[in-house]
Design a protein around this motif. Structure first.
Motif, mmCIF file in Angstrom:
data_model
loop_
_atom_site.group_PDB
_atom_site.id
_atom_site.type_symbol
_atom_site.label_atom_id
_atom_site.label_comp_id
_atom_site.label_asym_id
_atom_site.label_seq_id
_atom_site.Cartn_x
_atom_site.Cartn_y
_atom_site.Cartn_z
ATOM 1 N N SER A 208 0.822 -1.200 -0.046
ATOM 2 C CA SER A 208 0.188 0.007 0.033
ATOM 3 C C SER A 208 0.934 1.197 -0.134
ATOM 4 O O SER A 208 1.864 1.147 0.285
ATOM 5 N N ASP A 209 0.222 2.366 -0.436
ATOM 6 C CA ASP A 209 1.039 3.486 -0.288
ATOM 7 C C ASP A 209 1.137 4.235 0.804
ATOM 8 O O ASP A 209 1.708 5.139 0.896
ATOM 9 N N VAL A 210 0.216 3.470 1.791
ATOM 10 C CA VAL A 210 0.513 4.059 3.208
ATOM 11 C C VAL A 210 1.920 3.884 3.862
ATOM 12 O O VAL A 210 2.136 4.787 4.604
ATOM 13 N N PHE A 211 2.533 3.033 3.362
ATOM 14 C CA PHE A 211 3.944 2.863 3.881
ATOM 15 C C PHE A 211 4.828 3.891 3.279
ATOM 16 O O PHE A 211 5.983 4.295 4.001
ATOM 17 N N LYS A 212 4.717 4.526 2.254
ATOM 18 C CA LYS A 212 5.560 5.453 1.941
ATOM 19 C C LYS A 212 5.242 6.742 2.494
ATOM 20 O O LYS A 212 6.374 7.620 3.113
ATOM 21 N N TRP A 213 4.045 7.133 3.074
ATOM 22 C CA TRP A 213 3.658 8.343 3.768
ATOM 23 C C TRP A 213 4.358 7.982 5.282
ATOM 24 O O TRP A 213 4.807 9.131 5.673
ATOM 25 N N LEU A 214 4.236 6.844 5.526
ATOM 26 C CA LEU A 214 4.900 6.563 7.069
ATOM 27 C C LEU A 214 6.375 6.726 6.963
ATOM 28 O O LEU A 214 6.590 7.516 7.776
ATOM 29 N N GLU A 215 7.015 6.158 6.048
ATOM 30 C CA GLU A 215 8.382 6.403 5.935
ATOM 31 C C GLU A 215 8.711 7.865 5.678
ATOM 32 O O GLU A 215 9.632 8.370 6.327
ATOM 33 N N GLU A 216 8.061 8.674 5.039
ATOM 34 C CA GLU A 216 8.208 9.985 4.863
ATOM 35 C C GLU A 216 8.106 10.990 6.177
ATOM 36 O O GLU A 216 9.085 11.611 6.574
ATOM 37 N N ARG A 217 7.109 10.509 6.816
ATOM 38 C CA ARG A 217 6.658 11.238 8.438
ATOM 39 C C ARG A 217 7.915 11.073 9.141
ATOM 40 O O ARG A 217 8.556 11.712 9.733
ATOM 41 N N HIS A 218 8.112 9.655 9.367
ATOM 42 C CA HIS A 218 9.212 9.389 10.165
ATOM 43 C C HIS A 218 10.742 9.760 9.835
ATOM 44 O O HIS A 218 11.398 9.997 10.820
ATOM 45 N N LYS A 219 10.856 10.042 8.536
ATOM 46 C CA LYS A 219 12.080 10.435 8.239
ATOM 47 C C LYS A 219 12.339 11.855 8.334
ATOM 48 O O LYS A 219 13.214 12.592 9.027
ATOM 49 N N ILE A 220 10.994 12.798 8.456
ATOM 50 C CA ILE A 220 11.181 14.238 8.461
ATOM 51 C C ILE A 220 11.329 14.418 10.198
ATOM 52 O O ILE A 220 12.292 15.346 10.618
ATOM 53 N N ALA A 221 10.753 13.595 10.710
ATOM 54 C CA ALA A 221 10.588 13.544 12.471
ATOM 55 C C ALA A 221 12.165 13.278 12.768
ATOM 56 O O ALA A 221 12.524 13.855 13.642
ATOM 57 N N TYR A 222 12.677 12.423 12.167
ATOM 58 C CA TYR A 222 14.308 12.018 12.597
ATOM 59 C C TYR A 222 15.352 13.324 12.291
ATOM 60 O O TYR A 222 15.999 13.417 12.946
ATOM 61 N N LEU A 223 14.900 13.950 11.042
ATOM 62 C CA LEU A 223 15.700 14.828 10.918
ATOM 63 C C LEU A 223 15.732 16.196 11.863
ATOM 64 O O LEU A 223 16.553 17.103 11.809
ATOM 65 N N ASN A 224 14.444 16.180 12.176
ATOM 66 C CA ASN A 224 14.091 17.488 13.027
ATOM 67 C C ASN A 224 13.893 17.094 14.646
ATOM 68 O O ASN A 224 13.015 17.817 15.351
ATOM 69 N N ARG A 225 14.723 16.251 14.856
ATOM 70 C CA ARG A 225 14.418 15.548 16.434
ATOM 71 C C ARG A 225 15.047 16.771 17.486
ATOM 72 O O ARG A 225 14.576 16.763 18.532
ATOM 73 N N SER A 226 15.732 17.483 16.964
ATOM 74 C CA SER A 226 16.400 18.375 17.776
ATOM 75 C C SER A 226 15.588 19.408 18.002
ATOM 76 O O SER A 226 15.463 20.308 19.113
ATOM 77 N N ASN A 227 14.289 19.671 17.576
ATOM 78 C CA ASN A 227 13.132 20.596 17.554
ATOM 79 C C ASN A 227 11.931 20.096 18.652
ATOM 80 O O ASN A 227 10.866 20.676 18.606
#
Length: 231
Positions: A208-227
């Motif tokens: 499903s395309d849901v896993f692409k959206w999940l991976e994208e959100r978690h990647k953004i959260a990982y890059l901005n974990r300092s905030n």
């Protein structure tokens, strides 16, 4: 002897005779007991508790017919259950299906949304020959993210701050993504309940395309974990 003492002795003798008649006519009377007057009756009652207990124990048994069973003869292998047992209570509403129904509801028409959920469960059962409710729960659990991304202004620039989600917020976002991914087959003339059932199976299979959206959100959260502590 005065008149008052004679009357009292006569009353004691009368009470002793009445008590002796109540106990039984065949009970022997000894000489010391005869001298005690009415107090011998009290002594007899206190000295023979077995007779009174036996008579009281036999009284309830006489109230039952010969062919019936008294309460003392009923076997007590199973404990007595008082009130309602957990199996007799009606089942509670499934929170996952209730959330899916509320997300499918439009213009307050909940009965139509419930019919659609029933159709989805029926299609899943026909396709897999398995209980459909665990399949829906597992698909929503796999589609649910753990965090959300907030856009905040800090020092004249936009900062992305990840925040943790509660269990209901995670399930709500998973249902929203599941329904969004099911809209891709709308132009083909496929009904909505069939599209949602297919998407549930696609999530369980990992296609499903849901896993692409999940991976994208978690990647953004990982890059901005300092905030994460930014306010």
């Amino acid at each position: 002897m005065s008149f008052r003492s004679a009357v009292s002795l006569r009353r004691l003798a009368t009470s002793a005779a009445q008590a002796r008649a109540a106990i039984g006519p065949s009970a022997p009377v000894s000489a010391p007991e005869a001298g005690l007057g009415g107090f011998s009756t009290i002594r007899d009652l206190l000295a023979t508790p077995s007779s009174s207990s036996s008579s009281s124990s036999q009284t309830p048994a006489a109230a039952f017919p010969p062919g019936s069973t008294s309460p003392s003869q009923i076997p007590s292998d199973k404990p007595t259950i008082r009130g309602y047992s957990p199996t007799s209570l009606p089942p509670t509403v499934d929170p996952t299906l209730d959330l899916l129904t509320n997300c499918l509801m439009k213009d307050g028409k909940k009965s139509e949304a419930q019919k659609m959920v029933s159709s989805i469960l029926s299609l899943l059962h026909q396709a897999t020959n398995l209980p459909p409710q665990p399949l829906v729960r597992q698909a929503i659990l796999l589609s649910s993210p753990s965090i959300k991304i907030l856009s905040m202004r800090k020092s004249a620039k936009t900062v992305l701050a990840p925040r943790a989600l509660t269990e209901r917020q995670r399930s709500r976002q998973g249902v929203a993504w599941l329904l969004k991914a099911a809209e891709k087959g709308r132009k083909g003339g496929v009904s909505r309940d069939q599209r949602i059932a297919r998407e549930v199976l696609a999530v369980l299979e990992g296609n499903s395309d849901v896993f692409k959206w999940l991976e994208e959100r978690h990647k953004i959260a990982y890059l901005n974990r300092s905030n994460m502590t930014a306010r």
